[in-house]
Write an enzyme that holds these catalytic residues in place. Structure first.
Site, PDB file in Angstrom:
ATOM      1  N   PRO A   9       0.788  -1.224   0.000  1.00 36.32           N
ATOM      2  CA  PRO A   9       0.000   0.000   0.000  1.00 36.32           C
ATOM      3  C   PRO A   9       0.824   1.280   0.000  1.00 36.32           C
ATOM      4  CG  PRO A   9      -0.234  -1.197   2.073  1.00 36.32           C
ATOM      5  CD  PRO A   9       0.466  -2.104   1.114  1.00 36.32           C
ATOM      6  N   ASN A  10       0.345   2.211  -0.794  1.00 33.27           N
ATOM      7  CA  ASN A  10       0.867   3.588  -0.907  1.00 33.27           C
ATOM      8  C   ASN A  10       2.184   3.688  -1.665  1.00 33.27           C
ATOM      9  OD1 ASN A  10      -1.241   5.012   0.503  1.00 33.27           O
ATOM     10  ND2 ASN A  10      -0.500   4.001   2.346  1.00 33.27           N
ATOM     11  N   ARG A  17       5.517  12.509  -3.185  1.00 31.93           N
ATOM     12  CA  ARG A  17       5.432  13.197  -1.903  1.00 31.93           C
ATOM     13  C   ARG A  17       6.522  12.650  -0.983  1.00 31.93           C
ATOM     14  NH1 ARG A  17       1.994  12.821   2.396  1.00 31.93           N
ATOM     15  NH2 ARG A  17       1.027  10.933   1.648  1.00 31.93           N
ATOM     16  N   TYR A  22      11.528   8.894   1.313  1.00 24.40           N
ATOM     17  CA  TYR A  22      11.484   7.826   0.309  1.00 24.40           C
ATOM     18  C   TYR A  22      12.167   8.182  -1.015  1.00 24.40           C
ATOM     19  CZ  TYR A  22       8.042   6.026   3.592  1.00 24.40           C
ATOM     20  OH  TYR A  22       7.425   5.576   4.728  1.00 24.40           O
ATOM     21  N   ASN A  71       8.036  -5.493  -0.770  1.00 23.56           N
ATOM     22  CA  ASN A  71       7.954  -4.388   0.175  1.00 23.56           C
ATOM     23  C   ASN A  71       6.486  -4.324   0.600  1.00 23.56           C
ATOM     24  OD1 ASN A  71       7.773  -2.049   1.625  1.00 23.56           O
ATOM     25  ND2 ASN A  71       9.019  -0.829   0.219  1.00 23.56           N
ATOM     26  N   ALA A  74       3.147  -0.603   4.953  1.00 19.29           N
ATOM     27  CA  ALA A  74       2.729  -0.592   6.364  1.00 19.29           C
ATOM     28  C   ALA A  74       2.208  -1.952   6.832  1.00 19.29           C
ATOM     29  CB  ALA A  74       1.673   0.486   6.573  1.00 19.29           C
ATOM     30  N   ASP A  84       1.533 -15.213   7.176  1.00 24.73           N
ATOM     31  CA  ASP A  84       1.163 -16.629   7.008  1.00 24.73           C
ATOM     32  C   ASP A  84       1.315 -17.063   5.550  1.00 24.73           C
ATOM     33  OD1 ASP A  84       0.609 -16.849   9.690  1.00 24.73           O
ATOM     34  OD2 ASP A  84      -1.577 -16.729   9.462  1.00 24.73           O
ATOM     35  N   GLU A  95      12.398  -9.536   1.920  1.00 21.91           N
ATOM     36  CA  GLU A  95      11.671  -8.315   2.291  1.00 21.91           C
ATOM     37  C   GLU A  95      12.567  -7.101   2.038  1.00 21.91           C
ATOM     38  OE1 GLU A  95      11.187  -8.092   6.519  1.00 21.91           O
ATOM     39  OE2 GLU A  95       9.568  -6.605   6.415  1.00 21.91           O
ATOM     40  N   HIS A  97      12.723  -2.672   2.449  1.00 21.82           N
ATOM     41  CA  HIS A  97      12.161  -1.380   2.838  1.00 21.82           C
ATOM     42  C   HIS A  97      13.071  -0.284   2.330  1.00 21.82           C
ATOM     43  CE1 HIS A  97       9.056  -3.109   5.296  1.00 21.82           C
ATOM     44  NE2 HIS A  97       9.960  -3.953   5.761  1.00 21.82           N
ATOM     45  N   ARG A 104      13.096   4.505  12.741  1.00 20.07           N
ATOM     46  CA  ARG A 104      11.926   5.387  12.586  1.00 20.07           C
ATOM     47  C   ARG A 104      11.005   5.305  13.809  1.00 20.07           C
ATOM     48  NH1 ARG A 104       9.324   5.153   6.836  1.00 20.07           N
ATOM     49  NH2 ARG A 104       8.412   7.065   7.699  1.00 20.07           N
TER      50      ARG A 104
HETATM   51  O1  CA2 Z   1      10.438   2.062   3.995  1.00 19.66           O
HETATM   52  C1  CA2 Z   1       9.594   1.416   3.379  1.00 19.66           C
HETATM   53  O2  CA2 Z   1       9.812   0.923   2.283  1.00 19.66           O
HETATM   54  C2  CA2 Z   1       8.188   1.245   3.972  1.00 19.66           C
HETATM   55  O3  CA2 Z   1       7.779  -0.090   3.688  1.00 19.66           O
HETATM   56  C3  CA2 Z   1       7.291   2.249   3.260  1.00 19.66           C
HETATM   57  C4  CA2 Z   1       5.860   2.246   3.785  1.00 19.66           C
HETATM   58  C5  CA2 Z   1       5.862   2.413   5.301  1.00 19.66           C
HETATM   59  O4  CA2 Z   1       4.539   2.309   5.791  1.00 19.66           O
HETATM   60  C6  CA2 Z   1       6.730   1.383   5.987  1.00 19.66           C
HETATM   61  O5  CA2 Z   1       6.726   1.624   7.384  1.00 19.66           O
HETATM   62  C7  CA2 Z   1       8.159   1.451   5.466  1.00 19.66           C
HETATM   63  C8  CA2 Z   1       5.016   3.389   3.240  1.00 19.66           C
HETATM   64  C9  CA2 Z   1       5.252   3.786   1.848  1.00 19.66           C
HETATM   65  C10 CA2 Z   1       4.458   5.030   1.559  1.00 19.66           C
HETATM   66  O6  CA2 Z   1       5.161   5.737   0.569  1.00 19.66           O
HETATM   67  C11 CA2 Z   1       4.727   6.951   0.206  1.00 19.66           C
HETATM   68  C12 CA2 Z   1       5.557   7.666  -0.625  1.00 19.66           C
HETATM   69  C13 CA2 Z   1       5.181   8.915  -1.043  1.00 19.66           C
HETATM   70  C14 CA2 Z   1       3.972   9.456  -0.642  1.00 19.66           C
HETATM   71  C15 CA2 Z   1       3.141   8.738   0.174  1.00 19.66           C
HETATM   72  C16 CA2 Z   1       3.514   7.474   0.601  1.00 19.66           C
END
Ligand code: CA2
Length: 145
Positions: A9-10, A17, A22, A71, A74, A84, A95, A97, A104
């Site tokens: 997700p996301n 953003r 990221y 990846n 969240a 599972d 995995e 990230h 964090r």
């Molecule tokens: O560090 C990572 O790759 C995460 O898996 C990224 C997830 C976060 O919930 C994990 O804790 C760590 C979230 C990615 C969301 O990415 C966005 C990027 C730009 C704008 C909005 C969200």
């Protein structure tokens, strides 16, 4: 060799953003770089914001792929259903990230997914995907062939 790259997700919002956490690359750019870095591999890229779609992909992967890089976004921090599915998956799963989740917020420091993966790459930005593929290849060559 066919490798499935799964993003949760996301992650479709990458590059749009939060560049401080990221980076500025979009998911499409990250995927294209992977293709260029590993021309010998056949990649399939899946991104979904839905837990069930991720689980379906993990369950079906063994029929077509030799390994998975995921990846879980969240979901990493609380999805026992994805955990599972990975635990039940006979092909190696790595995995990844983008951020260093250990450095964090408290709620991001633990991944329920890590223990059922071959290994985890975190904190190297978008380059982590290529590092994860290298780790995955070492597992496929040493354990699965
Ligand atoms: O560090 C990572 O790759 C995460 O898996 C990224 C997830 C976060 O919930 C994990 O804790 C760590 C979230 C990615 C969301 O990415 C966005 C990027 C730009 C704008 C909005 C969200």
């Amino acid at each position: 060799m066919k490798i499935l790259i799964i993003n949760g997700p996301n992650l479709n919002r990458l590059g749009k953003r939060d560049p401080g956490v990221y980076g500025r690359k979009t998911l499409a750019e990250i995927n294209e770089e992977l293709r260029q870095s590993f021309p010998q591999l056949e990649f399939t890229f899946l991104q979904s914001n839905h837990e069930g779609a991720l689980i379906d992909a993990i369950q079906q992967a063994e029929a077509e792929y030799q390994g998975i890089v995921i990846n879980p976004g969240a979901y990493s921090h609380y999805s026992l259903a994805i955990r599972d599915a990975i635990a039940d998956c006979p092909i190696p799963v790595v995995e990844v990230h983008i951020s260093n989740i250990a450095a964090r917020e408290e709620f991001r420091r633990h991944s329920v997914i890590s223990a059922v993966c071959q290994g985890t790459v975190a904190g190297f930005g978008p380059n982590g995907y290529a590092l994860a593929v290298r780790g995955l290849l070492s597992q496929i060559k040493t354990k699965k062939v």
